[in-house]
Enzyme design. Structure first.
Site, PDB file in Angstrom:
ATOM      1  N   GLU A  41       0.764  -1.458   0.366  1.00 36.47           N
ATOM      2  CA  GLU A  41      -0.101  -0.362  -0.141  1.00 36.47           C
ATOM      3  C   GLU A  41       0.858   0.888  -0.036  1.00 36.47           C
ATOM      4  OE1 GLU A  41      -3.948   2.187   3.118  1.00 36.47           O
ATOM      5  OE2 GLU A  41      -2.675   0.195   3.757  1.00 36.47           O
ATOM      6  N   LYS A 116      -9.081   1.851  -2.903  1.00 37.59           N
ATOM      7  CA  LYS A 116      -9.290   1.711  -0.768  1.00 37.59           C
ATOM      8  C   LYS A 116     -10.746   2.452  -0.773  1.00 37.59           C
ATOM      9  CE  LYS A 116      -7.107   1.084   3.823  1.00 37.59           C
ATOM     10  NZ  LYS A 116      -5.955   1.724   4.067  1.00 37.59           N
ATOM     11  N   CYS A 152      -4.968  -3.121   2.481  1.00 37.40           N
ATOM     12  CA  CYS A 152      -4.857  -3.023   3.376  1.00 37.40           C
ATOM     13  C   CYS A 152      -6.033  -3.603   4.321  1.00 37.40           C
ATOM     14  CB  CYS A 152      -4.499  -1.963   4.722  1.00 37.40           C
ATOM     15  SG  CYS A 152      -3.736  -2.573   6.033  1.00 37.40           S
TER      16      CYS A 152
END
Length: 582
Positions: A41, A116, A152
């Protein structure tokens, strides 16, 4: 298909250097026959970039660097790179101006960009400050393989595993519904002790529940107070670990996906750590090494008191930077015991570091003379004791300034919690190495360190801890035994238990109330402390956001009427736990 996982150590803001790391990993991946390369990330800018993201030129340069990287990469290798993307609709529809994104680079171009979806705002995370959440499931097709992409936090919302949902959507479930062949997760997940076992358990649950092969790619390195442990891994559809990268080291592992079986073949599995002490040691060594190097320091200095805290910090520093780059300073006062000096010198000899002795009796006399008229008619007390610590702090800062060394602070978490430390004295420093390590854990790590031979002198492990600011002083004159104190602090700080719950667990009510008072009233000190390396899920750092001017904590947790006798517990700087801060 062979898939490479690049476990990188980015430097925040070093766009060119981070791009070069990705390019080197790509060349290794191609040499290993990989078709796809995964990076962590925000791998292009480093995580967490924090308010660098508010600088438009930083974001624009990142976009330019991404396009150049796409052109420089091997043309037949697909690469997923962590970056940011502008939210072009923000000015018209509202929302944050950026997305936390993953770019698919292939054939010299940016082919796709994924955003994300779940943005954490707990502990050290503050992603809603900068980012708008993505709204759709992310996947791409490579050689007829449908690959789901998550970032994540997108993993951390399985309601079956947690027993609840923190967010409205579960990106893993959405990708399973779409029928992807495998799911990759690109993370920058900070280390805390035991977290890797938890990650593997959580992903195993998702892999089995959704019958999905999964890859977890995590960064490594120290960025300010945060440490990233790597330990990237791949799971079969049955939840078995088929590959794991090394912990706390840059690494590149290649896994092979069998399209017919829709699963991974067994690969290389790095061993798990054998103990929490070993794991914490590795984290702190990496944290010190990266903090020093990324901040431009080659050498460090620290005070050696002959106590266990400074002994452990010195050992960590040697492992991180080499014995030739660690300088220990002994600063005995008239109250210092002979064994404090001999133990510190023995430690220096065991570690092979350079040491020097700077007695502070004469500076103490100078301060006494300067303050004699003003202090006339008062008793010798805490103010005079703390002058010793502040003299030592000034000497260490002078050495650090003169030679360009990084000063390491040596206070532990137990002391930081209750204020058993001196502002502008032993709290001086550029990095607090063990500020998130409780005293009992300090002893445990030192015993682990000595398992194959003496590094920490035996007398350091067995003598009663003492600040030695007056004759015969020991820590337990002012504090409960550390095993008692640390258990109370664990329950207060990590488990958020009330005083009544802690008393029910077997602790004395009066001591519990005093510890609560000290914890609350030491907040003003912690706010002025150097950054401390985070190794637990509740550290006194980025994720600790307590008010200084507040009486709520003490009032809320009062466990009983004040008819009980209340012993005076004094902090290392002389703050009476029962007295109001002034």
């Amino acid at each position: 298909m062979k898939i490479a996982i690049a476990q990188l150590n980015p430097k925040i803001g070093d766009l060119t250097g981070n791009a070069q790391q990705i390019l080197q990993a790509a060349q290794q991946a191609v040499a290993g026959g990989a078709r796809l390369l995964l990076t962590p990330e925000l791998s292009l800018c480093g995580y967490p970039p924090r308010d660098l993201l508010l600088n438009p030129s930083f974001v624009a340069t990142m976009g330019t660097t991404l396009k150049k990287l796409a052109r420089d990469l091997p043309p037949n290798l697909a690469v997923l790179v962590g970056t940011v993307e502008e939210n072009l609709k923000a000015n018209t529809t509202g929302g944050k101006g950026l997305f936390n994104s993953i770019a698919l680079l292939l054939g010299g171009q940016v082919k796709q960009v994924f955003h994300k979806r779940l943005l954490p705002t707990y502990d050290v995370f503050d992603e809603y400050r900068y980012f708008e959440p993505g709204l759709q499931a992310n996947y791409f097709t490579l050689d007829d393989l449908h690959i789901g992409v998550t970032v994540c936090e997108d993993l951390w919302n399985d309601e079956e595993f947690w027993g609840k949902r923190t967010y409205a959507v579960n990106p893993i479930a959405d990708l399973a519904i779409l029928g992807v062949d495998l799911i990759v997760n690109l993370s920058a997940s900070p280390y805390t002790v035991g977290k890797q076992q938890f990650r593997e358990l959580m992903l195993k649950h998702s892999a089995v529940r959704f019958q999905q092969a999964m890859i977890y790619a995590n960064q490594i390195g120290g960025n300010d107070d945060l440490i990233f442990d790597g330990c990237s891994f791949a799971l079969s559809r049955q939840g078995e670990i088929i590959s794991r990268a090394r912990g706390f080291e840059a690494d590149l592992v290649i896994v092979e996906f069998d399209e017919k079986q829709r699963d991974f073949k067994l690969g290389t599995v790095a061993p798990a750590y054998q103990s929490e002490d070993e794991e914490i040691w590795s984290a702190l060594v990496l944290g010190v090494r990266d903090y020093a190097h990324k901040c431009g320091f080659a050498k460090v200095v620290l005070g050696l008191s002959g106590g266990i805290d400074s002994s452990l910090v010195a050992a960590i520093a040697v492992a991180a930077l080499g014995k030739e780059n660690v300088f220990g300073v002994l600063m005995p006062s008239p109250y210092s015991s002979e064994h404090s000096i001999s133990d510190a010198l023995a430690l220096g000899e065991n570690l092979g570091i350079k040491t020097t002795v700077l007695p502070i009796a004469e500076p103490m006399q100078c301060f006494d003379r300067s303050l004699a008229e003003l202090f006339a008619g008062t008793e010798f007390g805490i103010a005079e004791e703390n002058l010793q610590s502040r003299i030592r702090g000034n000497l260490l800062m002078a050495i650090a300034n003169k030679f360009g060394y990084l000063l390491l602070s040596t206070g532990n978490k137990s002391e930081m919690a209750v204020g058993y430390c001196t502002l502008y004295g032993d709290m001086n420093g550029g990095l607090a190495v063990i500020a998130d390590v409780p005293k009992t854990r300090v002893y445990s790590i030192c015993h682990w360190l000595n398992r194959q031979g003496e590094i920490i002198p035996q007398n350091v492990l067995t003598k009663a801890p003492s600040a030695e600011l007056k004759p015969g002083q020991v820590d337990q004159d002012s504090l409960p035994p550390y095993e008692v104190l640390d258990d109370i602090l664990e329950r207060l700080i990590h488990k958020h238990q009330s005083a009544a719950e802690i008393v029910t667990a077997g602790h004395d009510a009066v001591i519990v109330d005093r510890v609560i008072q000290m914890l609350a009233r030491a907040e003003f000190k912690r706010r002025q402390a150097p950054p401390g390396l985070k190794i637990t899920d509740r550290a006194f750092g980025t994720g600790w956001r307590m008010p200084i001017a507040s009486s709520w904590v003490a009032l809320k947790n009062a466990s009983q009427a004040k008819t009980n006798p209340t012993p005076t517990l004094v902090g290392k700087d002389g703050k009476d736990a029962n007295a109001q801060i002034k």
